[in-house]
Write a protein that holds these residues in place. Structure first.
Motif, PDB file in Angstrom:
ATOM      1  N   ASP A 141       0.717  -1.350   0.308  1.00 53.82           N
ATOM      2  CA  ASP A 141      -0.021  -0.049  -0.210  1.00 53.82           C
ATOM      3  C   ASP A 141       1.044   0.934   0.142  1.00 53.82           C
ATOM      4  OD1 ASP A 141      -2.042   2.050   0.400  1.00 53.82           O
ATOM      5  OD2 ASP A 141      -3.323   1.048   1.936  1.00 53.82           O
ATOM      6  N   ASN A 142       1.310   1.905  -1.082  1.00 58.31           N
ATOM      7  CA  ASN A 142       2.020   2.729  -1.488  1.00 58.31           C
ATOM      8  C   ASN A 142       1.633   4.409  -0.613  1.00 58.31           C
ATOM      9  OD1 ASN A 142       4.161   1.819  -2.661  1.00 58.31           O
ATOM     10  ND2 ASN A 142       3.509   1.943  -4.231  1.00 58.31           N
ATOM     11  N   ALA A 143       0.280   4.437  -0.221  1.00 56.56           N
ATOM     12  CA  ALA A 143      -0.061   5.859   0.243  1.00 56.56           C
ATOM     13  C   ALA A 143      -0.141   5.273   1.544  1.00 56.56           C
ATOM     14  CB  ALA A 143      -1.580   5.434   0.232  1.00 56.56           C
ATOM     15  N   LYS A 144       0.764   3.739   2.104  1.00 57.34           N
ATOM     16  CA  LYS A 144       0.800   4.351   3.578  1.00 57.34           C
ATOM     17  C   LYS A 144       2.484   3.110   3.873  1.00 57.34           C
ATOM     18  CE  LYS A 144      -3.929   2.008   5.118  1.00 57.34           C
ATOM     19  NZ  LYS A 144      -4.495   1.115   5.577  1.00 57.34           N
ATOM     20  N   ASN A 145       2.752   3.648   2.544  1.00 56.28           N
ATOM     21  CA  ASN A 145       4.136   3.161   2.741  1.00 56.28           C
ATOM     22  C   ASN A 145       4.879   1.858   3.614  1.00 56.28           C
ATOM     23  OD1 ASN A 145       4.789   5.953   1.224  1.00 56.28           O
ATOM     24  ND2 ASN A 145       6.450   6.098   3.310  1.00 56.28           N
ATOM     25  N   THR A 146       3.920   0.621   3.767  1.00 57.82           N
ATOM     26  CA  THR A 146       3.667  -0.554   3.774  1.00 57.82           C
ATOM     27  C   THR A 146       3.604  -1.618   2.926  1.00 57.82           C
ATOM     28  OG1 THR A 146       2.694   0.710   5.649  1.00 57.82           O
ATOM     29  CG2 THR A 146       2.320  -2.012   5.921  1.00 57.82           C
ATOM     30  N   VAL A 147       4.457  -2.874   3.304  1.00 56.84           N
ATOM     31  CA  VAL A 147       4.388  -3.725   2.376  1.00 56.84           C
ATOM     32  C   VAL A 147       3.645  -4.835   3.099  1.00 56.84           C
ATOM     33  CG1 VAL A 147       7.001  -3.769   1.923  1.00 56.84           C
ATOM     34  CG2 VAL A 147       5.322  -5.203   0.669  1.00 56.84           C
ATOM     35  N   TYR A 148       3.560  -5.983   2.882  1.00 54.51           N
ATOM     36  CA  TYR A 148       3.248  -6.761   3.494  1.00 54.51           C
ATOM     37  C   TYR A 148       2.908  -8.064   3.244  1.00 54.51           C
ATOM     38  CZ  TYR A 148      -0.391  -3.150   4.904  1.00 54.51           C
ATOM     39  OH  TYR A 148      -0.616  -1.893   5.456  1.00 54.51           O
ATOM     40  N   LEU A 149       3.334  -8.922   3.730  1.00 56.42           N
ATOM     41  CA  LEU A 149       2.894 -10.570   3.506  1.00 56.42           C
ATOM     42  C   LEU A 149       2.384 -12.011   4.164  1.00 56.42           C
ATOM     43  CD1 LEU A 149       5.402 -12.134   1.329  1.00 56.42           C
ATOM     44  CD2 LEU A 149       6.363 -13.046   4.282  1.00 56.42           C
ATOM     45  N   GLN A 150       1.022 -11.629   3.209  1.00 56.55           N
ATOM     46  CA  GLN A 150       0.167 -12.269   4.068  1.00 56.55           C
ATOM     47  C   GLN A 150       0.850 -14.192   3.711  1.00 56.55           C
ATOM     48  OE1 GLN A 150      -3.588 -12.138   5.359  1.00 56.55           O
ATOM     49  NE2 GLN A 150      -2.729 -14.893   5.449  1.00 56.55           N
ATOM     50  N   MET A 151       0.694 -14.799   5.308  1.00 57.74           N
ATOM     51  CA  MET A 151       1.017 -16.472   4.915  1.00 57.74           C
ATOM     52  C   MET A 151       0.119 -17.613   5.795  1.00 57.74           C
ATOM     53  SD  MET A 151       5.149 -14.733   6.906  1.00 57.74           S
ATOM     54  CE  MET A 151       5.671 -16.757   6.652  1.00 57.74           C
ATOM     55  N   ASN A 152       0.613 -18.259   4.527  1.00 62.33           N
ATOM     56  CA  ASN A 152      -1.384 -19.826   4.464  1.00 62.33           C
ATOM     57  C   ASN A 152      -0.505 -20.653   4.684  1.00 62.33           C
ATOM     58  OD1 ASN A 152      -3.262 -17.030   4.541  1.00 62.33           O
ATOM     59  ND2 ASN A 152      -3.490 -17.105   2.451  1.00 62.33           N
ATOM     60  N   SER A 153      -1.534 -21.167   4.923  1.00 62.25           N
ATOM     61  CA  SER A 153      -0.795 -22.600   5.116  1.00 62.25           C
ATOM     62  C   SER A 153       0.815 -23.056   5.417  1.00 62.25           C
ATOM     63  CB  SER A 153      -1.006 -23.300   3.449  1.00 62.25           C
ATOM     64  OG  SER A 153      -2.050 -23.569   3.926  1.00 62.25           O
ATOM     65  N   LEU A 154       1.053 -22.370   7.001  1.00 66.08           N
ATOM     66  CA  LEU A 154       2.237 -22.685   7.084  1.00 66.08           C
ATOM     67  C   LEU A 154       3.380 -23.653   7.648  1.00 66.08           C
ATOM     68  CD1 LEU A 154       2.170 -19.107   8.773  1.00 66.08           C
ATOM     69  CD2 LEU A 154       3.865 -20.030   7.270  1.00 66.08           C
ATOM     70  N   LYS A 155       4.612 -24.335   7.254  1.00 69.14           N
ATOM     71  CA  LYS A 155       4.699 -25.042   7.613  1.00 69.14           C
ATOM     72  C   LYS A 155       6.052 -24.856   8.517  1.00 69.14           C
ATOM     73  CE  LYS A 155       4.202 -26.057   2.790  1.00 69.14           C
ATOM     74  NZ  LYS A 155       4.723 -26.845   1.713  1.00 69.14           N
ATOM     75  N   PRO A 156       6.697 -26.227   9.240  1.00 65.65           N
ATOM     76  CA  PRO A 156       7.536 -25.984  10.108  1.00 65.65           C
ATOM     77  C   PRO A 156       8.950 -25.423   9.252  1.00 65.65           C
ATOM     78  CG  PRO A 156       6.428 -28.043  10.975  1.00 65.65           C
ATOM     79  CD  PRO A 156       6.013 -27.538   9.835  1.00 65.65           C
ATOM     80  N   GLU A 157       9.176 -25.537   8.602  1.00 63.90           N
ATOM     81  CA  GLU A 157      10.068 -25.228   7.863  1.00 63.90           C
ATOM     82  C   GLU A 157      10.012 -23.734   6.788  1.00 63.90           C
ATOM     83  OE1 GLU A 157       8.008 -28.201   4.248  1.00 63.90           O
ATOM     84  OE2 GLU A 157       8.343 -28.267   7.112  1.00 63.90           O
ATOM     85  N   ASP A 158       9.010 -23.367   7.679  1.00 59.83           N
ATOM     86  CA  ASP A 158       8.446 -21.849   7.510  1.00 59.83           C
ATOM     87  C   ASP A 158       9.500 -20.757   8.503  1.00 59.83           C
ATOM     88  OD1 ASP A 158       7.396 -22.220   4.686  1.00 59.83           O
ATOM     89  OD2 ASP A 158       5.464 -22.260   5.444  1.00 59.83           O
ATOM     90  N   THR A 159       9.905 -21.355   9.406  1.00 58.18           N
ATOM     91  CA  THR A 159      10.171 -21.564  10.855  1.00 58.18           C
ATOM     92  C   THR A 159      11.792 -20.373  10.405  1.00 58.18           C
ATOM     93  OG1 THR A 159       9.408 -22.681  11.759  1.00 58.18           O
ATOM     94  CG2 THR A 159      10.833 -21.721  13.288  1.00 58.18           C
ATOM     95  N   ALA A 160      11.978 -18.828  10.739  1.00 58.79           N
ATOM     96  CA  ALA A 160      12.622 -17.830  10.498  1.00 58.79           C
ATOM     97  C   ALA A 160      12.336 -16.991  10.817  1.00 58.79           C
ATOM     98  CB  ALA A 160      13.034 -18.447   8.963  1.00 58.79           C
ATOM     99  N   VAL A 161      13.583 -16.156  10.757  1.00 58.65           N
ATOM    100  CA  VAL A 161      13.582 -14.620  11.344  1.00 58.65           C
ATOM    101  C   VAL A 161      13.085 -13.918   9.420  1.00 58.65           C
ATOM    102  CG1 VAL A 161      14.905 -11.992  11.658  1.00 58.65           C
ATOM    103  CG2 VAL A 161      14.718 -14.556  12.662  1.00 58.65           C
ATOM    104  N   TYR A 162      11.461 -12.896   9.558  1.00 61.18           N
ATOM    105  CA  TYR A 162      11.749 -12.386   8.540  1.00 61.18           C
ATOM    106  C   TYR A 162      12.062 -10.891   8.094  1.00 61.18           C
ATOM    107  CZ  TYR A 162       9.174 -16.357   6.874  1.00 61.18           C
ATOM    108  OH  TYR A 162       8.783 -18.302   6.582  1.00 61.18           O
ATOM    109  N   PHE A 163      12.853 -10.503   7.223  1.00 65.05           N
ATOM    110  CA  PHE A 163      13.063  -9.314   7.114  1.00 65.05           C
ATOM    111  C   PHE A 163      12.711  -8.768   5.487  1.00 65.05           C
ATOM    112  CE2 PHE A 163      16.642 -11.919   8.845  1.00 65.05           C
ATOM    113  CZ  PHE A 163      16.521 -11.072   9.582  1.00 65.05           C
ATOM    114  N   CYS A 164      12.311  -7.184   5.411  1.00 62.23           N
ATOM    115  CA  CYS A 164      11.530  -6.752   4.523  1.00 62.23           C
ATOM    116  C   CYS A 164      12.610  -6.264   4.277  1.00 62.23           C
ATOM    117  CB  CYS A 164      10.379  -6.139   4.955  1.00 62.23           C
ATOM    118  SG  CYS A 164      10.799  -4.561   5.710  1.00 62.23           S
ATOM    119  N   GLY A 165      12.908  -5.679   3.101  1.00 66.06           N
ATOM    120  CA  GLY A 165      14.218  -5.195   2.117  1.00 66.06           C
ATOM    121  C   GLY A 165      13.369  -3.984   1.026  1.00 66.06           C
ATOM    122  N   ALA A 166      14.376  -3.135   0.670  1.00 66.32           N
ATOM    123  CA  ALA A 166      13.470  -2.028  -0.180  1.00 66.32           C
ATOM    124  C   ALA A 166      14.832  -2.131  -1.446  1.00 66.32           C
ATOM    125  CB  ALA A 166      13.668  -0.525   0.208  1.00 66.32           C
TER     126      ALA A 166
END
Length: 115
Positions: free
Chosen positions: A73-98
């Motif tokens: 949402d560029n009006a809010k200067n925000t990026v999102y990540l919707q994460m569904n059907s999560l698996k144990p192998e998704d365990t991590a530290v998640y970072f955003c980058g520009a």
């Protein structure tokens, strides 16, 4: 002055969902492609998803394709990540980058998928 602040991480059961947010400030957010990356203990940081500056194009790694959705949402200067059907192998530290490189990184938010 540049800040990327991730939020929304936490503990979730396998099969569950989380939505991560990254709030940006101090740079021209709408001019930058944005990405979500993750790093698990003992592993290299990997690109999870990427979105073009206007939000018209996306990329997903094979491991998350069909389960995760990146949006912005560029009006809010925000990026999102919707994460569904999560698996144990998704365990991590998640970072955003520009931008390329990326030029700027957030501090990361922990996602733990466990029973």
């Amino acid at each position: 002055q540049v800040q990327l602040v991730e939020s929304g991480g936490g503990l979730v059961q396998p099969g569950g969902s989380l939505r991560l947010s990254c709030a940006a400030s101090g740079f021209a957010f709408s001019s930058y492609a944005m990405g979500w990356y993750r790093q698990a203990p003992g592993k290299e940081r990997e690109l999870v998803a990427r979105i073009t500056s206007a939000g018209g194009g996306t990329y997903y790694s094979d491991s998350v394709k069909g389960r995760f959705t990146i949006s912005r949402d560029n009006a809010k200067n925000t990026v999102y990540l919707q994460m569904n059907s999560l698996k144990p192998e998704d365990t991590a530290v998640y970072f955003c980058g520009a931008g390329r490189g990326p030029s700027y990184w957030g501090q990361g938010t922990q996602v733990t998928v466990s029973s």
